[in-house]
Design a protein around this motif. Sequence first.
Motif, PDB file in Angstrom:
ATOM      1  N   LYS A   1     -11.670  13.702  41.147  1.00  0.00           N
ATOM      2  CA  LYS A   1     -12.209  13.595  40.361  1.00  0.00           C
ATOM      3  C   LYS A   1     -13.905  14.012  40.758  1.00  0.00           C
ATOM      4  N   GLU A   2     -14.256  14.962  39.173  1.00  0.00           N
ATOM      5  CA  GLU A   2     -15.649  15.643  40.097  1.00  0.00           C
ATOM      6  C   GLU A   2     -16.387  14.644  40.230  1.00  0.00           C
ATOM      7  N   GLY A   3     -17.094  15.278  41.300  1.00  0.00           N
ATOM      8  CA  GLY A   3     -18.201  14.228  41.964  1.00  0.00           C
ATOM      9  C   GLY A   3     -17.837  13.574  42.628  1.00  0.00           C
TER      10      GLY A   3
ATOM     11  N   ASP B   1     -15.272   8.094  41.523  1.00  0.00           N
ATOM     12  CA  ASP B   1     -16.114   8.184  39.907  1.00  0.00           C
ATOM     13  C   ASP B   1     -15.493   7.034  39.039  1.00  0.00           C
ATOM     14  N   THR B   2     -16.929   6.395  38.491  1.00  0.00           N
ATOM     15  CA  THR B   2     -16.596   5.476  38.006  1.00  0.00           C
ATOM     16  C   THR B   2     -16.097   5.552  36.422  1.00  0.00           C
ATOM     17  N   LEU B   3     -16.515   6.726  35.870  1.00  0.00           N
ATOM     18  CA  LEU B   3     -17.081   7.681  34.884  1.00  0.00           C
ATOM     19  C   LEU B   3     -14.949   8.022  33.897  1.00  0.00           C
ATOM     20  N   SER B   4     -14.485   7.574  34.635  1.00  0.00           N
ATOM     21  CA  SER B   4     -13.074   8.173  33.873  1.00  0.00           C
ATOM     22  C   SER B   4     -13.305   9.382  34.087  1.00  0.00           C
ATOM     23  N   LYS B   5     -13.439  10.772  34.833  1.00  0.00           N
ATOM     24  CA  LYS B   5     -13.493  11.975  34.539  1.00  0.00           C
ATOM     25  C   LYS B   5     -12.452  12.306  35.351  1.00  0.00           C
ATOM     26  N   PRO B   6     -11.321  13.223  34.025  1.00  0.00           N
ATOM     27  CA  PRO B   6     -10.267  14.372  34.618  1.00  0.00           C
ATOM     28  C   PRO B   6     -10.453  14.789  35.278  1.00  0.00           C
TER      29      PRO B   6
ATOM     30  N   VAL C   1     -12.149  24.554  40.481  1.00  0.00           N
ATOM     31  CA  VAL C   1     -13.136  23.569  41.754  1.00  0.00           C
ATOM     32  C   VAL C   1     -13.481  24.328  42.794  1.00  0.00           C
ATOM     33  N   LEU C   2     -14.993  23.809  42.697  1.00  0.00           N
ATOM     34  CA  LEU C   2     -15.912  24.280  43.550  1.00  0.00           C
ATOM     35  C   LEU C   2     -16.152  22.689  44.534  1.00  0.00           C
ATOM     36  N   PHE C   3     -16.195  22.898  45.922  1.00  0.00           N
ATOM     37  CA  PHE C   3     -15.984  21.922  46.263  1.00  0.00           C
ATOM     38  C   PHE C   3     -16.440  22.232  48.623  1.00  0.00           C
ATOM     39  N   ASN C   4     -17.002  21.117  48.288  1.00  0.00           N
ATOM     40  CA  ASN C   4     -17.012  21.459  50.694  1.00  0.00           C
ATOM     41  C   ASN C   4     -16.716  20.654  50.907  1.00  0.00           C
ATOM     42  N   TYR C   5     -16.154  21.321  52.312  1.00  0.00           N
ATOM     43  CA  TYR C   5     -15.452  19.880  53.651  1.00  0.00           C
ATOM     44  C   TYR C   5     -15.379  19.937  55.161  1.00  0.00           C
ATOM     45  N   ASP C   6     -15.090  19.068  55.988  1.00  0.00           N
ATOM     46  CA  ASP C   6     -15.640  18.993  57.108  1.00  0.00           C
ATOM     47  C   ASP C   6     -13.821  19.257  57.540  1.00  0.00           C
TER      48      ASP C   6
ATOM     49  N   THR D   1     -13.261  15.105  55.563  1.00  0.00           N
ATOM     50  CA  THR D   1     -14.276  14.590  53.818  1.00  0.00           C
ATOM     51  C   THR D   1     -13.931  15.426  52.818  1.00  0.00           C
ATOM     52  N   VAL D   2     -13.884  15.402  51.964  1.00  0.00           N
ATOM     53  CA  VAL D   2     -14.231  16.475  50.558  1.00  0.00           C
ATOM     54  C   VAL D   2     -14.771  16.067  49.531  1.00  0.00           C
ATOM     55  N   THR D   3     -15.848  16.555  49.315  1.00  0.00           N
ATOM     56  CA  THR D   3     -16.971  16.176  48.716  1.00  0.00           C
ATOM     57  C   THR D   3     -16.406  17.241  47.018  1.00  0.00           C
ATOM     58  N   LEU D   4     -15.864  16.773  45.865  1.00  0.00           N
ATOM     59  CA  LEU D   4     -15.607  17.718  44.736  1.00  0.00           C
ATOM     60  C   LEU D   4     -16.548  17.804  43.612  1.00  0.00           C
ATOM     61  N   LEU D   5     -17.373  19.602  44.019  1.00  0.00           N
ATOM     62  CA  LEU D   5     -18.748  19.491  43.006  1.00  0.00           C
ATOM     63  C   LEU D   5     -18.383  19.566  42.032  1.00  0.00           C
TER      64      LEU D   5
END
Length: 184
Positions: A139-141, A80-85, A93-98, A172-176
């Motif tokens: 952070k989100e994204g 994240d480059t926008l400094s989201k919380p 939280v909604l996420f996906n992972y493997d 590998t986790v993506t926080l959606l």
Amino acid sequence: MRYIFVILCIALLTISCSETVARRPVTQKSGSYVKTKTITRNIERVAQEEKALKKVIESDSINDYQSSASGFWYTYVQKDTLSKPTPQVGDLVLFNYDIAAINGKVLVSQEEIGNTVTQIDQSNQDLISGIREGLKLMKEGETVTFLFPSHKAYGYYGVENRVPSNTPVRSTVTLLEIKNQSND
């Protein structure tokens, strides 16, 4: 005669009102030998896993891995480059992972797992502790690759026909999305 009867009654009451004393076993085994052996074996296992994970980190010259206070390593794939919380206690939280072996071989794909929703710092027995703790750093994204020792992953039990016991894993986790529960 009457005095003898009174004395016998008092003596009987005195004896019958005493506390019961627990019986002790004839022999006692402390189990300290088993505990010591288990502790030693677990310390050796953790050291071997950490050595293997550090070897993976050293061989990956592209990514910069950071060590967490919880005992795992991670690197940002997308930061994240926008400094989201980051998510706070109680947030959904909604996420996906493997889940993959540390050599990269996929053990459980993201497609098989699908998107997952969990509440931060709430007990979720289906989710490994490493991912629960790793989500708090994201952070989100963001997409983060984590390297978990087995005690932060599936530990002694593993996952039948998928993840062997005592296996360190890469995830590998993506926080959606983060849904803030305190403002709703």
